[in-house]
Write a protein that holds these residues in place. Structure first.
Motif, PDB file in Angstrom:
ATOM      1  N   GLU A 248       4.107  -4.109  16.122  1.00 57.76           N
ATOM      2  CA  GLU A 248       3.148  -2.997  16.260  1.00 57.76           C
ATOM      3  C   GLU A 248       3.650  -1.969  17.272  1.00 57.76           C
ATOM      4  OE1 GLU A 248      -1.618  -2.372  17.191  1.00 57.76           O
ATOM      5  OE2 GLU A 248      -0.541  -4.056  18.107  1.00 57.76           O
ATOM      6  N   GLN A 249       4.138  -2.440  18.422  1.00 60.59           N
ATOM      7  CA  GLN A 249       4.606  -1.525  19.465  1.00 60.59           C
ATOM      8  C   GLN A 249       5.815  -0.711  18.990  1.00 60.59           C
ATOM      9  OE1 GLN A 249       5.306  -4.271  22.684  1.00 60.59           O
ATOM     10  NE2 GLN A 249       3.164  -4.254  23.367  1.00 60.59           N
ATOM     11  N   SER A 250       6.738  -1.365  18.302  1.00 62.02           N
ATOM     12  CA  SER A 250       7.943  -0.670  17.835  1.00 62.02           C
ATOM     13  C   SER A 250       7.602   0.353  16.755  1.00 62.02           C
ATOM     14  CB  SER A 250       8.967  -1.683  17.310  1.00 62.02           C
ATOM     15  OG  SER A 250       9.386  -2.545  18.347  1.00 62.02           O
ATOM     16  N   ILE A 251       6.667   0.033  15.877  1.00 59.37           N
ATOM     17  CA  ILE A 251       6.258   0.980  14.838  1.00 59.37           C
ATOM     18  C   ILE A 251       5.612   2.215  15.472  1.00 59.37           C
ATOM     19  CG2 ILE A 251       4.639   1.328  12.923  1.00 59.37           C
ATOM     20  CD1 ILE A 251       5.136  -1.726  12.287  1.00 59.37           C
ATOM     21  N   GLU A 252       4.790   2.006  16.481  1.00 58.96           N
ATOM     22  CA  GLU A 252       4.159   3.135  17.169  1.00 58.96           C
ATOM     23  C   GLU A 252       5.215   4.027  17.829  1.00 58.96           C
ATOM     24  OE1 GLU A 252       1.357   1.471  19.880  1.00 58.96           O
ATOM     25  OE2 GLU A 252      -0.120   0.943  18.329  1.00 58.96           O
ATOM     26  N   ARG A 253       6.228   3.422  18.431  1.00 59.17           N
ATOM     27  CA  ARG A 253       7.288   4.208  19.072  1.00 59.17           C
ATOM     28  C   ARG A 253       8.109   4.980  18.036  1.00 59.17           C
ATOM     29  NH1 ARG A 253       8.511  -1.017  22.644  1.00 59.17           N
ATOM     30  NH2 ARG A 253       7.007  -0.663  24.334  1.00 59.17           N
ATOM     31  N   ALA A 254       8.329   4.350  16.888  1.00 60.87           N
ATOM     32  CA  ALA A 254       9.058   5.049  15.823  1.00 60.87           C
ATOM     33  C   ALA A 254       8.272   6.272  15.348  1.00 60.87           C
ATOM     34  CB  ALA A 254       9.312   4.095  14.658  1.00 60.87           C
TER      35      ALA A 254
ATOM     36  N   GLN B 213       4.447  -0.055   8.907  1.00 59.63           N
ATOM     37  CA  GLN B 213       3.066  -0.119   9.390  1.00 59.63           C
ATOM     38  C   GLN B 213       2.171  -0.800   8.358  1.00 59.63           C
ATOM     39  OE1 GLN B 213       0.722   3.602   9.972  1.00 59.63           O
ATOM     40  NE2 GLN B 213       0.526   2.885  12.088  1.00 59.63           N
ATOM     41  N   GLY B 214       2.362  -0.449   7.078  1.00 59.30           N
ATOM     42  CA  GLY B 214       1.614  -1.126   6.024  1.00 59.30           C
ATOM     43  C   GLY B 214       1.945  -2.601   5.960  1.00 59.30           C
ATOM     44  N   ASP B 215       3.243  -2.955   6.122  1.00 62.66           N
ATOM     45  CA  ASP B 215       3.632  -4.368   6.116  1.00 62.66           C
ATOM     46  C   ASP B 215       2.977  -5.125   7.270  1.00 62.66           C
ATOM     47  OD1 ASP B 215       5.231  -3.950   3.905  1.00 62.66           O
ATOM     48  OD2 ASP B 215       7.070  -3.652   5.069  1.00 62.66           O
ATOM     49  N   TYR B 216       2.923  -4.480   8.431  1.00 63.42           N
ATOM     50  CA  TYR B 216       2.283  -5.105   9.596  1.00 63.42           C
ATOM     51  C   TYR B 216       0.786  -5.345   9.321  1.00 63.42           C
ATOM     52  CZ  TYR B 216      -0.396  -4.928  13.955  1.00 63.42           C
ATOM     53  OH  TYR B 216      -1.323  -5.151  14.939  1.00 63.42           O
TER      54      TYR B 216
ATOM     55  N   ILE C 219      -3.113  -0.065   2.681  1.00 61.76           N
ATOM     56  CA  ILE C 219      -3.122   0.935   1.610  1.00 61.76           C
ATOM     57  C   ILE C 219      -3.260   2.340   2.197  1.00 61.76           C
ATOM     58  CG2 ILE C 219      -4.487   1.804  -0.334  1.00 61.76           C
ATOM     59  CD1 ILE C 219      -5.117  -1.186  -0.966  1.00 61.76           C
ATOM     60  N   GLU C 220      -4.066   2.489   3.246  1.00 57.41           N
ATOM     61  CA  GLU C 220      -4.214   3.802   3.893  1.00 57.41           C
ATOM     62  C   GLU C 220      -2.880   4.276   4.470  1.00 57.41           C
ATOM     63  OE1 GLU C 220      -7.294   3.744   6.800  1.00 57.41           O
ATOM     64  OE2 GLU C 220      -8.860   3.105   5.393  1.00 57.41           O
ATOM     65  N   ALA C 221      -2.155   3.369   5.101  1.00 54.45           N
ATOM     66  CA  ALA C 221      -0.842   3.733   5.661  1.00 54.45           C
ATOM     67  C   ALA C 221       0.112   4.134   4.547  1.00 54.45           C
ATOM     68  CB  ALA C 221      -0.278   2.561   6.463  1.00 54.45           C
ATOM     69  N   TRP C 222       0.132   3.374   3.473  1.00 54.69           N
ATOM     70  CA  TRP C 222       1.039   3.674   2.372  1.00 54.69           C
ATOM     71  C   TRP C 222       0.618   4.915   1.593  1.00 54.69           C
ATOM     72  CZ3 TRP C 222       0.928  -2.191   1.005  1.00 54.69           C
ATOM     73  CH2 TRP C 222       1.841  -2.868   1.842  1.00 54.69           C
ATOM     74  N   ASN C 223      -0.664   5.259   1.663  1.00 60.56           N
ATOM     75  CA  ASN C 223      -1.123   6.504   1.041  1.00 60.56           C
ATOM     76  C   ASN C 223      -0.442   7.713   1.676  1.00 60.56           C
ATOM     77  OD1 ASN C 223      -2.844   6.836  -1.201  1.00 60.56           O
ATOM     78  ND2 ASN C 223      -4.507   5.776  -0.106  1.00 60.56           N
ATOM     79  N   LEU C 224      -0.144   7.619   2.972  1.00 61.53           N
ATOM     80  CA  LEU C 224       0.575   8.715   3.649  1.00 61.53           C
ATOM     81  C   LEU C 224       1.977   8.889   3.073  1.00 61.53           C
ATOM     82  CD1 LEU C 224      -0.492   8.056   7.363  1.00 61.53           C
ATOM     83  CD2 LEU C 224      -1.287   9.884   5.844  1.00 61.53           C
ATOM     84  N   ILE C 225       2.573   7.766   2.632  1.00 63.15           N
ATOM     85  CA  ILE C 225       3.880   7.878   1.975  1.00 63.15           C
ATOM     86  C   ILE C 225       3.724   8.579   0.631  1.00 63.15           C
ATOM     87  CG2 ILE C 225       5.867   6.612   1.082  1.00 63.15           C
ATOM     88  CD1 ILE C 225       5.098   4.347   3.005  1.00 63.15           C
ATOM     89  N   ALA C 226       2.700   8.190  -0.121  1.00 59.57           N
ATOM     90  CA  ALA C 226       2.461   8.817  -1.428  1.00 59.57           C
ATOM     91  C   ALA C 226       2.246  10.318  -1.285  1.00 59.57           C
ATOM     92  CB  ALA C 226       1.273   8.156  -2.109  1.00 59.57           C
ATOM     93  N   GLN C 227       1.604  10.721  -0.177  1.00 60.04           N
ATOM     94  CA  GLN C 227       1.313  12.141   0.026  1.00 60.04           C
ATOM     95  C   GLN C 227       2.520  12.910   0.570  1.00 60.04           C
ATOM     96  OE1 GLN C 227      -2.115  12.193   2.623  1.00 60.04           O
ATOM     97  NE2 GLN C 227      -3.296  10.861   1.252  1.00 60.04           N
ATOM     98  N   ASN C 228       3.222  12.296   1.537  1.00 59.34           N
ATOM     99  CA  ASN C 228       4.289  13.018   2.242  1.00 59.34           C
ATOM    100  C   ASN C 228       5.699  12.689   1.760  1.00 59.34           C
ATOM    101  OD1 ASN C 228       2.460  14.281   4.216  1.00 59.34           O
ATOM    102  ND2 ASN C 228       2.197  12.213   4.991  1.00 59.34           N
ATOM    103  N   HIS C 229       5.902  11.452   1.270  1.00 54.41           N
ATOM    104  CA  HIS C 229       7.247  11.014   0.858  1.00 54.41           C
ATOM    105  C   HIS C 229       7.162  10.256  -0.463  1.00 54.41           C
ATOM    106  CE1 HIS C 229       8.276  11.880   5.072  1.00 54.41           C
ATOM    107  NE2 HIS C 229       7.287  11.075   5.424  1.00 54.41           N
ATOM    108  N   PRO C 230       6.682  10.867  -1.544  1.00 49.22           N
ATOM    109  CA  PRO C 230       6.477  10.120  -2.791  1.00 49.22           C
ATOM    110  C   PRO C 230       7.747   9.498  -3.350  1.00 49.22           C
ATOM    111  CG  PRO C 230       6.312  12.502  -3.160  1.00 49.22           C
ATOM    112  CD  PRO C 230       6.328  12.296  -1.688  1.00 49.22           C
ATOM    113  N   ALA C 231       8.910  10.070  -3.050  1.00 42.56           N
ATOM    114  CA  ALA C 231      10.165   9.513  -3.572  1.00 42.56           C
ATOM    115  C   ALA C 231      10.449   8.119  -3.019  1.00 42.56           C
ATOM    116  CB  ALA C 231      11.327  10.449  -3.242  1.00 42.56           C
ATOM    117  N   TYR C 232       9.802   7.747  -1.900  1.00 43.22           N
ATOM    118  CA  TYR C 232      10.018   6.430  -1.298  1.00 43.22           C
ATOM    119  C   TYR C 232       9.000   5.384  -1.760  1.00 43.22           C
ATOM    120  CZ  TYR C 232      13.259   8.633   2.007  1.00 43.22           C
ATOM    121  OH  TYR C 232      14.315   9.302   2.575  1.00 43.22           O
ATOM    122  N   MET C 233       8.079   5.750  -2.644  1.00 44.56           N
ATOM    123  CA  MET C 233       7.013   4.825  -3.024  1.00 44.56           C
ATOM    124  C   MET C 233       7.539   3.579  -3.733  1.00 44.56           C
ATOM    125  SD  MET C 233       3.949   5.175  -2.018  1.00 44.56           S
ATOM    126  CE  MET C 233       3.004   4.196  -3.189  1.00 44.56           C
TER     127      MET C 233
END
Length: 403
Positions: free
Chosen positions: A205-211, A225-228, A239-253
């Motif tokens: 959790e701490q490392s993800i926040e720093r990233a 973050q979603g995995d955590y 799902i909320e965390a991964w929704n940010l990927i769908a919105q901002n980085h869909p190519a990584y979904m």
């Protein structure tokens, strides 16, 4: 008596003149010898360079070593010799040359820094990482500070010592007046991924926040973050965390799509999750996301729904991989209620398409052109971070190695 004294007085200027002439002759003789020595050294140096240019490094080294023995003050020549030894793979001799220079107290600080830097590179070449780190850390704040920090940063990444890599990248950014936040975010992500692997959720959790502090909404940090959150049994927040990927980085979904479906399934909302992934296909229908959507469509809705989905994809995003999936789906349907000739035709078509897509579908590094079947955050070819396109290429790509 007076005549003798007068004669001596007359003789004194003559003696003085003879002494002066003798001293001038001695000076000229010494200067001539120095000039001859200098010319001899120059000829030897040119001979050594000529041998190098003619690809005769062994003879060149012998010649240059003789010059260095004649004049120990030739600092630059010692550096050249050390580098030449290292390039030849003679790391022990390179270490001796550079260690001798690094330990000399009569050198300028700039030359000692240079020697410490070169010695660190020698130790790196020899695989003596601890000694390389100690030597590179001796380099001061002058000309060689930046290359020394770059070598340290590279070494820490090879060792996967991500915490030291973060410190080195931060110090390098201060020296270069250049951002290294992408690398720093990736180093924190590496720490988080290792922490998740050993179930150390607090450090993860701490490392993800720093990233995310280093690079807000960074794709890999959001995935982790979603995995955590999923490991914490909080699928809705994952799902909320991964929704940010769908919105901002869909190519990584595609990197998270299977876990996305697992989270929705645990909430009894599997079809909703599948529909949201299918909504991305008009722009992401030519990569691995299509494979994952097809797999879950077959499982949840059946082959007919999968065929219809693939027909739509072929209309807006035609690709060989989509065509291969369509042939695979139609083969399954034909085996159920189709004629034998159709099954045979589809099997032949599918075999050709799979052969073609397997040989062409690759992720490609935008920096060095390295191609791979799987996606990497750090290119195995050039070690650059986030250089890989998240989309697989199916056509002709720039030349480069592959794996």
């Amino acid at each position: 008596m007076i005549q003798i004294e007068t004669a001596w007085l007359l003789l004194l200027p003559v003696l003085f003149g003879l002494g002066w002439l003798a001293s001038r002759w001695d000076f000229r003789l010494e200067s001539r010898m120095d000039e001859q020595e200098r010319m001899r050294q120059q000829r030897s140096t040119f001979k050594g360079l000529s041998l190098l240019l003619n690809e005769q490094p062994d003879q060149a080294i012998e010649t240059l070593v003789k010059i260095a023995q004649l004049d120990p003050e030739t600092i630059e020549l010692h550096f050249s010799l050390g580098n030449l030894f290292r390039r030849r793979g003679e790391t022990e001799r390179a270490i001796r040359v550079h260690q001798h220079l690094a330990n000399r107290t009569d050198l300028k600080s700039r030359d000692r820094d240079h020697a410490a830097y070169e010695l660190g590179r020698d130790f790196l070449r020899a695989g003596l990482l601890d000694r390389a780190e100690a030597s590179l850390n001796r380099v001061g704040e002058g000309k060689y500070a930046i290359p020394a920090k770059e070598s340290l940063l590279e070494m820490y990444q090879v060792e996967r010592d991500w915490k030291k890599a973060i410190v080195a990248a931060t110090e390098l950014a201060a020296l270069q007046k250049k951002s290294h936040q992408i690398e720093i975010a990736q180093f924190h992500c590496e720490i988080a991924q290792e922490a998740l692997r050993r179930n150390d959720l607090l450090e993860a959790e701490q490392s993800i926040e720093r990233a995310l502090q280093a690079v807000p909404n960074q794709a890999r940090a959001l995935i982790l973050q979603g995995d955590y959150l999923l490991a914490m049994d909080r699928p809705a927040q994952a799902i909320e965390a991964w929704n940010l990927i769908a919105q901002n980085h869909p190519a990584y979904m595609h990197l998270v799509a299977d876990r996305w479906m697992a989270a929705f399934t645990s909430l009894d909302r599997a079809k909703e999750g599948l529909n949201q992934l299918a909504d991305l296909l008009p722009t992401q229908g030519s990569g691995e996301l299509l494979d994952i959507v097809h797999k879950h469509t077959m499982s949840l809705l059946g082959a007919n729904a999968a065929e219809q989905m693939l027909v739509e994809v072929m209309q807006h995003s035609p690709s060989l991989s989509a065509l291969a999936k369509l042939a695979e789906t139609r083969l399954i349907l034909a085996k159920t209620d189709g004629p034998a000739t159709r099954v045979t035709d589809l099997q032949a078509t599918l075999g050709l398409l799979k052969l073609r897509t397997t040989s062409l579908a690759r992720y490609t590094c935008g920096n060095c052109g390295f191609r791979a079947r799987r996606f990497y955050w750090q290119c195995p070819g050039c070690n650059h971070w986030e250089a890989y396109s998240p989309r697989r290429s199916e056509g002709v790509v720039i030349s480069g190695p592959s794996m």
